[in-house]
Design a protein around this motif. Structure first.
Motif: not given
Length: 63
Positions: A3-13
């Motif tokens: 989930e942390d990885f997915h949050d980071d990915v979404r943060c970068f658009g």
């Protein structure tokens, strides 16, 4: 952790990468390629300069 990885990915658009059922072999293919590179080139040759390494990598990739 995922989930942390997915949050980071979404943060970068970006969109999180899809995970396909019964298709984990993509990771295995990449791992095998890296292992082959190490066994046949990196562990058997010593490079004095980065340019020598780059030339060897290019020749290895061309094979």
């Amino acid at each position: 952790m995922s989930e942390d990885f997915h949050d980071d990915v979404r943060c970068f658009g970006m969109m999180p990468p899809p995970a396909f059922v019964r298709q984990p072999e993509a990771n295995g293919v990449a791992e095998r390629a890296i292992r082959t590179l190490k066994e046949q080139l990196l562990w058997v040759h010593h490079f004095k300069t980065v340019e020598e390494l780059r030339a060897a990598l290019a020749a290895f990739a061309a094979e």
